[in-house]
Design an enzyme around this catalytic site. Structure first.
Site, PDB file in Angstrom:
ATOM      1  CB  CYS A 103      -8.515   1.615   7.845  1.00  0.00           C
ATOM      2  SG  CYS A 103      -7.689   1.348   6.454  1.00  0.00           S
ATOM      3  CD  GLU A 122      -2.747  -1.278   2.413  1.00  0.00           C
ATOM      4  OE1 GLU A 122      -3.860  -1.715   2.354  1.00  0.00           O
ATOM      5  OE2 GLU A 122      -2.208  -0.786   3.736  1.00  0.00           O
TER       6      GLU A 122
END
Length: 634
Positions: free
Chosen positions: A398, A302
């Site tokens: 998240c 990521e």
């Protein structure tokens, strides 16, 4: 400073967040959404508090989902008082108090799943990360309601952390692999004025990157991966923060670190941190940022990869990374008022952030690609677990509560005030008030921005007040103009670093008219972004556009634009909740002309075709299909 949004673009989204998204997310956290991935986050706290038996479920950082939800709910209470919601939060706070350990420690994963491994995995254990989000939530709830219970719980936790970690020789010299606690401690300091919290924030920031790094010996270092993408730079721990000149590693972690560095620079007046941030900002925005404001081009880790490596169909661009960039930009504006920070903040909000949530506020993107081919995307999901259609919830959730807390607090991003100067960074209808040298000055802003660039500001004062009001002149605007009480103002004389500063003695009823003409523009990327060679993107004001299959049919990559093709902006009340669309003539191959061939001699015969482009942030709200931001130019 008080700001109440009343515009037709942001205010409905803020209201929807308060009245629809936050209740929906509470149900998701309690596993009450049919078809959504389970959360178990609230139940983890019940188990940790001894209310019920069971096993921990979810990510090691599952507590942070509840924390961000409370923070979003707390912000929403400022504008939409809701005793029932307050009662829900109070019940969760009470639950957290019972789950807290006698020494102040509060983390359900390490209390329930691995009680003997507390503080053993700083690379991926996320203990300080979760603590940070809980602290931020407690501060937000205290500021919105005046209730101290949650704040006291988290002060006990922060005090415990401060007892065992810090620069002193008898304490451990450690920091979290995922930055967040630093932001929280700066907020806790501002709320409590307890200097220890700011000193601990400084310790975590200044300890990061010292060599040799303790992370190399951390049992969790490298997680299940042992490759170049999970080395020290993944954690921004490859060098001390003041020596870092390039944005590396996990993009969300990087943004949270840089934002915390800015908090520290503001608190201490630290020019060395500010200088480091300027270099990092320039590197991010000139070499590693998508046109939408998205960050992090690679799914594996990521993370950031290489300069100009900005692929479109495999773009990761996690929603949380865009939110982190907004947080950083707003802090950079407090360090130095330069429109390049406000321009990026605007770009990210209107494009890279809003794309992360559906128009009804109940479906979400974790990743935000700039080009989608459904069959290929499904194959990549099977291989990489990256969804390219909005879903009700994520196992790693998240992003949903993160976008909720940003939208619920959006009013705090519109203005800053520095003594006798008020700066307007974002545009939207609002009513705002400020104290300047003991005098109240109110501004009423009317505009249809971002669909129209005319912005009218009326000044209300009880007595003549001397101060400056500054307006950001967006980089996309070619011919801005300003009038005060009907008289033109010479911009050359008042614009500094992209802000037009009007200093005068304001009287009641004074009127400022800011005109930012919007035109359809074709945007090209640096030639080093190889994926975009020969392509353009369309932009109208701050809005980046895309083509969707719903409007243009399939095989969008076959569509091209002639250099002289006219594109027209038109407001459509009936489309996507009301939006400006761009229409014009494009070119594409003759249907069925390929006859099953894979290759053939070049055939330059193209047919004219009507094209429609919609805001990138709104894509994926109709039936699934292809999408592209970058369009070939013929």
């Amino acid at each position: 400073m008080q700001v109440r949004l009343s515009d037709q673009f942001w205010q409905p989204k803020v209201r929807q967040t308060a009245l629809a998204t936050i209740p929906y997310q509470w149900k998701a956290l309690n596993d009450e959404i049919e078809g959504a991935e389970p959360s178990h986050a609230v139940e983890n706290f019940r188990i940790a508090a001894g209310e019920q038996t069971g096993t921990f479920y979810g990510m090691v950082f599952q507590d942070s989902d509840v924390a961000k939800w409370i923070e979003a709910a707390a912000y929403s209470l400022r504008q939409y008082r809701n005793p029932q919601l307050e009662g829900v939060i109070d019940a969760v706070v009470d639950l957290m108090g019972r789950a807290q350990q006698p020494d102040g420690y509060l983390n359900t994963y390490y209390s329930v799943a691995e009680p003997d491994k507390r503080w053993t995995d700083f690379a991926f254990g996320h203990e300080l990360y979760c603590a940070g989000h809980l602290i931020e939530a407690a501060v937000a709830y205290y500021e919105s309601t005046g209730k101290r219970t949650f704040l006291d719980i988290m002060c006990r936790y922060a005090d415990y952390i401060d007892r065992i970690m810090g620069p002193e020789s008898e304490r451990t010299h450690l920091y979290c692999g995922h930055e967040e606690i630093e932001l929280a401690l700066a907020k806790l300091y501002r709320t409590t004025q307890e200097e220890r919290y700011l000193k601990l924030c400084r310790h975590f920031i200044e300890e990061r990157g010292k060599q040799p790094s303790f992370l190399k010996d951390d049992p969790g270092f490298g997680f299940q991966f042992k490759d170049r993408w999970f080395e020290l730079d993944y954690h921004q721990a490859h060098a001390p923060v003041r020596e870092q000149e390039t944005a590396e590693g996990h993009s969300v972690r990087a943004m949270y670190l840089y934002a915390a560095m800015a908090d520290l620079a503001i608190a201490y007046g630290d020019d060395t941190l500010t200088a480091a941030l300027r270099k990092l900002w320039d590197h991010v925005t000139s070499k590693r940022m998508y046109i939408t404001g998205g960050l992090g081009s690679q799914e594996h880790g990521e993370r950031f990869t290489l300069d100009y490596d900005l692929p479109n169909d495999t773009a990761y661009t996690e929603t949380c990374a865009s939110i982190g960039l907004v947080m950083l930009a707003s802090r950079m504006l407090r360090l130095e008022m330069d429109s390049r920070f406000g321009d990026v903040m605007e770009r990210v909000l209107y494009n890279g952030v809003l794309s992360g949530m559906s128009l009804d506020g109940t479906r979400y993107f974790y990743v935000n690609p700039l080009e989608v081919h459904p069959a290929v995307a499904q194959y990549r999901y099977d291989m990489q677990h990256v969804k390219t259609e909005r879903v009700p919830w994520f196992g790693c959730a998240c992003c949903p509560p993160n976008i909720a807390r940003l939208l619920a607090s959006l009013d705090t991003y519109f203005f800053t005030q520095d003594e006798a100067e008020i700066a307007m960074h974002l545009y939207g209808a609002n009513e705002s008030s400020f104290q300047v040298r003991g005098q109240k000055i109110s501004l009423r802003t009317d505009t249809r921005y971002p669909w129209d660039g005319t912005i009218q500001v009326r000044v209300q004062v009880d007595a003549p007040t001397d101060c400056a009001i500054a307006f950001r002149i967006p980089a996309w605007c070619r011919q801005p103009s300003i009038q005060v009480n009907g008289e033109p103002v010479a911009l050359d004389a008042i614009v500094t670093r992209g802000y037009a500063r009007i200093r005068r003695t304001w009287t009641d009823g004074d009127e400022i008219l800011l005109h930012l003409p919007m035109v359809v523009e074709r945007i090209e990327s640096n030639p080093k972004v190889h994926e975009n060679a020969g392509k353009v993107a369309l932009q109208y004001g701050p809005i980046v556009y895309c083509l969707e299959e719903a409007d243009n049919g399939a095989d969008l990559t076959d569509i091209s634009l002639a250099e002289d093709a006219e594109l027209v902006a038109e407001y459509r009340e009936d489309l996507l909740g009301g939006t400006v669309v761009l229409t014009g003539e494009g070119l594409r191959s003759e249907e069925h002309s390929w006859r099953g061939e894979l290759y053939r001699p070049v055939n330059r015969q193209k047919n004219g075709v009507r094209i429609t482009a919609v805001p990138y942030a709104y894509w994926g709200n109709r039936q699934p299909g292809e999408m592209t931001v970058w369009i070939r130019e013929k």
